[in-house]
Write a protein that holds these residues in place. Sequence first.
Motif, PDB file in Angstrom:
ATOM      1  N   PRO A 100      72.660 -63.660 -14.023  1.00 35.18           N
ATOM      2  CA  PRO A 100      72.128 -64.711 -14.745  1.00 35.18           C
ATOM      3  C   PRO A 100      70.985 -64.488 -15.916  1.00 35.18           C
ATOM      4  O   PRO A 100      70.866 -64.680 -17.044  1.00 35.18           O
ATOM      5  CB  PRO A 100      71.609 -65.778 -13.758  1.00 35.18           C
ATOM      6  N   ALA A 101      69.928 -63.772 -15.281  1.00 31.56           N
ATOM      7  CA  ALA A 101      68.890 -63.545 -16.214  1.00 31.56           C
ATOM      8  C   ALA A 101      69.268 -62.389 -17.338  1.00 31.56           C
ATOM      9  O   ALA A 101      68.826 -62.607 -18.520  1.00 31.56           O
ATOM     10  CB  ALA A 101      67.732 -62.630 -15.458  1.00 31.56           C
ATOM     11  N   LYS A 131      66.728 -63.427  -3.211  1.00 28.65           N
ATOM     12  CA  LYS A 131      67.706 -63.665  -4.321  1.00 28.65           C
ATOM     13  C   LYS A 131      66.933 -63.620  -5.596  1.00 28.65           C
ATOM     14  O   LYS A 131      67.523 -63.192  -6.610  1.00 28.65           O
ATOM     15  CB  LYS A 131      67.752 -65.373  -4.479  1.00 28.65           C
ATOM     16  N   GLY A 132      65.646 -63.420  -5.606  1.00 28.14           N
ATOM     17  CA  GLY A 132      64.911 -62.961  -6.938  1.00 28.14           C
ATOM     18  C   GLY A 132      64.869 -64.222  -7.732  1.00 28.14           C
ATOM     19  O   GLY A 132      65.456 -65.139  -7.425  1.00 28.14           O
ATOM     20  N   SER A 133      64.057 -64.164  -8.761  1.00 28.75           N
ATOM     21  CA  SER A 133      63.479 -65.339  -9.416  1.00 28.75           C
ATOM     22  C   SER A 133      64.195 -65.153 -10.931  1.00 28.75           C
ATOM     23  O   SER A 133      63.756 -64.179 -11.973  1.00 28.75           O
ATOM     24  CB  SER A 133      62.104 -65.487  -9.644  1.00 28.75           C
ATOM     25  N   VAL A 138      63.780 -63.729 -16.787  1.00 27.12           N
ATOM     26  CA  VAL A 138      63.986 -64.020 -18.355  1.00 27.12           C
ATOM     27  C   VAL A 138      62.606 -63.799 -19.033  1.00 27.12           C
ATOM     28  O   VAL A 138      62.552 -63.414 -20.087  1.00 27.12           O
ATOM     29  CB  VAL A 138      64.533 -65.500 -18.224  1.00 27.12           C
ATOM     30  N   LEU A 139      61.723 -64.416 -18.398  1.00 24.98           N
ATOM     31  CA  LEU A 139      60.277 -64.559 -18.772  1.00 24.98           C
ATOM     32  C   LEU A 139      59.766 -62.902 -19.366  1.00 24.98           C
ATOM     33  O   LEU A 139      59.187 -63.004 -20.285  1.00 24.98           O
ATOM     34  CB  LEU A 139      59.223 -65.225 -18.074  1.00 24.98           C
ATOM     35  N   GLU A 140      60.171 -62.075 -18.313  1.00 26.99           N
ATOM     36  CA  GLU A 140      59.631 -60.774 -18.778  1.00 26.99           C
ATOM     37  C   GLU A 140      60.354 -59.792 -19.543  1.00 26.99           C
ATOM     38  O   GLU A 140      60.022 -59.028 -20.086  1.00 26.99           O
ATOM     39  CB  GLU A 140      59.622 -59.963 -17.110  1.00 26.99           C
ATOM     40  N   THR A 141      61.584 -60.248 -19.809  1.00 32.72           N
ATOM     41  CA  THR A 141      62.503 -59.448 -20.645  1.00 32.72           C
ATOM     42  C   THR A 141      63.016 -60.158 -21.924  1.00 32.72           C
ATOM     43  O   THR A 141      63.598 -59.441 -22.807  1.00 32.72           O
ATOM     44  CB  THR A 141      63.963 -59.081 -19.852  1.00 32.72           C
ATOM     45  N   ALA A 142      62.856 -61.404 -22.159  1.00 29.03           N
ATOM     46  CA  ALA A 142      63.489 -61.944 -23.421  1.00 29.03           C
ATOM     47  C   ALA A 142      62.587 -61.717 -24.388  1.00 29.03           C
ATOM     48  O   ALA A 142      61.264 -61.264 -24.376  1.00 29.03           O
ATOM     49  CB  ALA A 142      63.028 -63.675 -23.343  1.00 29.03           C
TER      50      ALA A 142
END
Length: 157
Positions: A100-101, A131-133, A138-142
Amino acid sequence: MNTVVMAIDHQNNLSTTIGQLTLQEALLRNASVVVLCCLPTEGGVEGEVMNIECAIDQVVQQYGQPKDPLNCAETAVRAALVPFQQSGIPARGLLCRGEPAAVIVEQANKLSASMIIMGRRHLSPFNRLFKGSVSAEVLETASCPVLIDLRAGLSDS
């Protein structure tokens, strides 16, 4: 024209509060909206699964919620498109398979999105570790701004 990506989860009914937030942002930015739902990889197949142009009316939902992930995701995306269609905001849905991310960031980049809007599942510490967040990744890689509605989400204790 600006594009706002609204990422939803087919397993949780997060799209109501996120939808309102996305509607406000789309109106403020004069933006189109892409409602993105990511499905688990099936049989090693990743990538785009379905483009959705048409919203679903609540009357159609009277036949019950589908059980398989693809139909659940399609129904969730079509339902999420309704407020945008009613407001005259250009919107379409997109179903993809993959992690997903990574899929959310990849599609946002592909669409040159001006913003990603998503919710957050309120996972227990164990499930967050296991599961991870998705929202944190997304916040870190977008490469565009990410708006995370902390009110959205269901407890996964």
